[in-house]
Design an enzyme around this catalytic site. Structure first.
Site, PDB file in Angstrom:
ATOM      1  N   LYS A  65       0.279 -22.422 -68.277  1.00 39.88           N
ATOM      2  CA  LYS A  65       0.567 -21.067 -68.724  1.00 39.88           C
ATOM      3  C   LYS A  65       1.359 -20.320 -67.676  1.00 39.88           C
ATOM      4  CE  LYS A  65      -1.867 -16.814 -69.589  1.00 39.88           C
ATOM      5  NZ  LYS A  65      -3.138 -16.146 -69.526  1.00 39.88           N
ATOM      6  N   SER A  73       2.547 -13.549 -73.828  1.00 42.39           N
ATOM      7  CA  SER A  73       3.003 -12.300 -74.426  1.00 42.39           C
ATOM      8  C   SER A  73       4.466 -11.978 -74.103  1.00 42.39           C
ATOM      9  CB  SER A  73       2.101 -11.161 -73.968  1.00 42.39           C
ATOM     10  OG  SER A  73       2.073 -11.059 -72.553  1.00 42.39           O
ATOM     11  N   LYS A 101      -2.340 -21.918 -64.137  1.00 45.58           N
ATOM     12  CA  LYS A 101      -1.992 -20.580 -64.596  1.00 45.58           C
ATOM     13  C   LYS A 101      -1.245 -19.886 -63.469  1.00 45.58           C
ATOM     14  CE  LYS A 101      -3.897 -16.249 -66.223  1.00 45.58           C
ATOM     15  NZ  LYS A 101      -5.050 -15.596 -66.835  1.00 45.58           N
ATOM     16  N   CYS A 139      -9.788 -10.566 -61.712  1.00 49.50           N
ATOM     17  CA  CYS A 139     -10.464 -11.603 -62.497  1.00 49.50           C
ATOM     18  C   CYS A 139     -11.784 -12.052 -61.891  1.00 49.50           C
ATOM     19  CB  CYS A 139      -9.539 -12.799 -62.687  1.00 49.50           C
ATOM     20  SG  CYS A 139      -7.988 -12.346 -63.487  1.00 49.50           S
TER      21      CYS A 139
HETATM   22  C1  PBG Z   1      -6.881 -13.119 -68.522  1.00 47.85           C
HETATM   23  C2  PBG Z   1      -5.676 -13.543 -69.271  1.00 47.85           C
HETATM   24  C3  PBG Z   1      -4.347 -13.074 -69.170  1.00 47.85           C
HETATM   25  C4  PBG Z   1      -3.627 -13.735 -70.169  1.00 47.85           C
HETATM   26  C5  PBG Z   1      -4.519 -14.584 -70.824  1.00 47.85           C
HETATM   27  N1  PBG Z   1      -5.774 -14.463 -70.223  1.00 47.85           N
HETATM   28  C6  PBG Z   1      -3.749 -12.039 -68.311  1.00 47.85           C
HETATM   29  C7  PBG Z   1      -3.571 -12.231 -66.870  1.00 47.85           C
HETATM   30  O1  PBG Z   1      -3.958 -13.228 -66.272  1.00 47.85           O
HETATM   31  O2  PBG Z   1      -3.044 -11.286 -66.278  1.00 47.85           O
HETATM   32  C8  PBG Z   1      -2.170 -13.524 -70.480  1.00 47.85           C
HETATM   33  C9  PBG Z   1      -1.783 -13.854 -71.863  1.00 47.85           C
HETATM   34  C10 PBG Z   1      -0.453 -13.361 -72.285  1.00 47.85           C
HETATM   35  O3  PBG Z   1       0.335 -12.813 -71.501  1.00 47.85           O
HETATM   36  O4  PBG Z   1      -0.165 -13.531 -73.466  1.00 47.85           O
HETATM   37  N2  PBG Z   1      -6.909 -13.392 -67.185  1.00 47.85           N
END
Ligand code: PBG
Length: 320
Positions: free
Chosen positions: A246, A272, A193, A128
């Site tokens: 999240k 997801s 997150k 990221c």
């Molecule tokens: C980008 C991002 C991610 C998700 C949203 N923005 C992936 C991650 O951090 O690996 C995940 C969303 C989902 O799983 O629905 N960094």
């Protein structure tokens, strides 16, 4: 008169109308955000049933359907044609998300266009931020994140949502937006997150699995809640207009704790993996998708979320 048999809580459960009168939590479509993946080529996602990658043209058609169904907000993710060390596809003026925004903005003036601000879909290594000496370099990533947010807003985004978890990114983005006269655009920070296994299906959809290591050097340890509150507090201090937790379902206690500590709007991302688990079980005939989805989303609201990002948003438009 304060217990059974005088008190009978079943009295208000006897039929749907009685239950409706005393319901404490409601789902409303105007608090849901539909995630959409934009890419140079269309693709059906195997791990996220019902979700696809859309070309710019196809995303316009999909959004037309969503808007007709009553959906009021979307969040865009991009999969670029090419990835590099500097995540050029994230911030260049004609990046895939910027193209989609320019196509959508004039056609859907009322729709809230949010963008996910991150570099992982655009870097060749899938992390990221920018890599220096084998590590994601915090401060050098900030400039690219801010540039990405500004280019999204210049292309028509209403809200930017940084999801990278670099320290200081909210202030960097706020300052950059203010510098170009976009002081009225809100920042929805993915404040807490977590480094979660529940992002698995997204990474297939967005092609953003890190090529080495994992994201635990910047995303949060699932074991921590006090630290999540510090993240929220710092983001608010840096200028976040709303904060986000999240994933959602395994972190309802974090949503609740944030709700009790802060008066800013709180978002939750029903990610997801949370969606895919229910889909898979429903496909196996093990549970009923609609009921399980509505129950999950209600629980997220009950915990204290205001807005919810969910892959069920399109279905909700039919269900509610
Ligand atoms: C980008 C991002 C991610 C998700 C949203 N923005 C992936 C991650 O951090 O690996 C995940 C969303 C989902 O799983 O629905 N960094």
């Amino acid at each position: 008169m304060s217990s059974y048999p005088d008190v009978r809580l079943r009295r208000f459960r006897r039929n749907a109308s009685l239950r409706g009168l005393v319901r404490e939590t409601h789902l409303r479509l105007d608090q849901f955000v539909m995630p959409l993946f934009v890419a140079p080529e269309s693709l059906r996602n195997e791990q996220l049933p019902g979700m696809s990658r859309y070309t710019v043209e196809a995303v316009v058609r999909e959004v037309e359907e969503l808007v007709r169904a009553g959906v009021q907000a979307v969040i865009l993710f991009g999969i670029p044609a090419e990835k590099d060390e500097q995540a050029t596809g994230a911030w260049e003026d004609d990046g895939i998300v910027q193209q989609a925004l320019r196509a959508l903005r004039p056609r859907f003036p009322e729709l809230v266009l949010m963008t996910d601000v991150c570099l992982c879909e655009y870097t060749s290594h899938g992390h990221c931020g920018v890599i220096v000496d084998g590590e994601v370099h915090n401060d050098r990533s900030l400039e690219l994140l801010a540039r990405t947010a500004v280019s999204h807003v210049e292309a028509g985004a209403d809200v930017v949502a940084p999801s990278d978890m670099m320290d200081g990114r909210v202030r960097a983005i706020r300052d950059a937006l203010d510098d170009v006269g976009s002081e009225s655009v809100p920042v929805l920070a993915y404040s807490a997150k977590y480094a979660s296994a529940f992002y698995g299906p997204f990474r297939e959809a967005a092609d953003s699995t890190p090529s080495f290591g994992d994201r635990r050097g910047y995303q949060m340890d699932p074991a921590n809640v006090r630290e999540a509150l510090r993240e929220c507090e710092l983001d608010i201090e840096e200028g976040a207009d709303a904060i986000m937790i999240k994933p959602a379902l395994p972190y309802l206690d974090v949503i609740r704790a944030a709700r009790e500590s802060f008066d800013v709007p709180i978002g939750a991302y029903n990610v997801s993996g949370e969606y895919a688990m229910v889909k898979a079980a429903a496909q196996a005939g093990w549970l009923e998708e609609r009921q399980a989805a509505l129950e999950s989303l209600t629980a997220i609201k009950r915990a204290g979320a205001d807005l919810i990002i969910s892959y069920w948003t399109k279905d909700l438009a039919q269900w509610l």
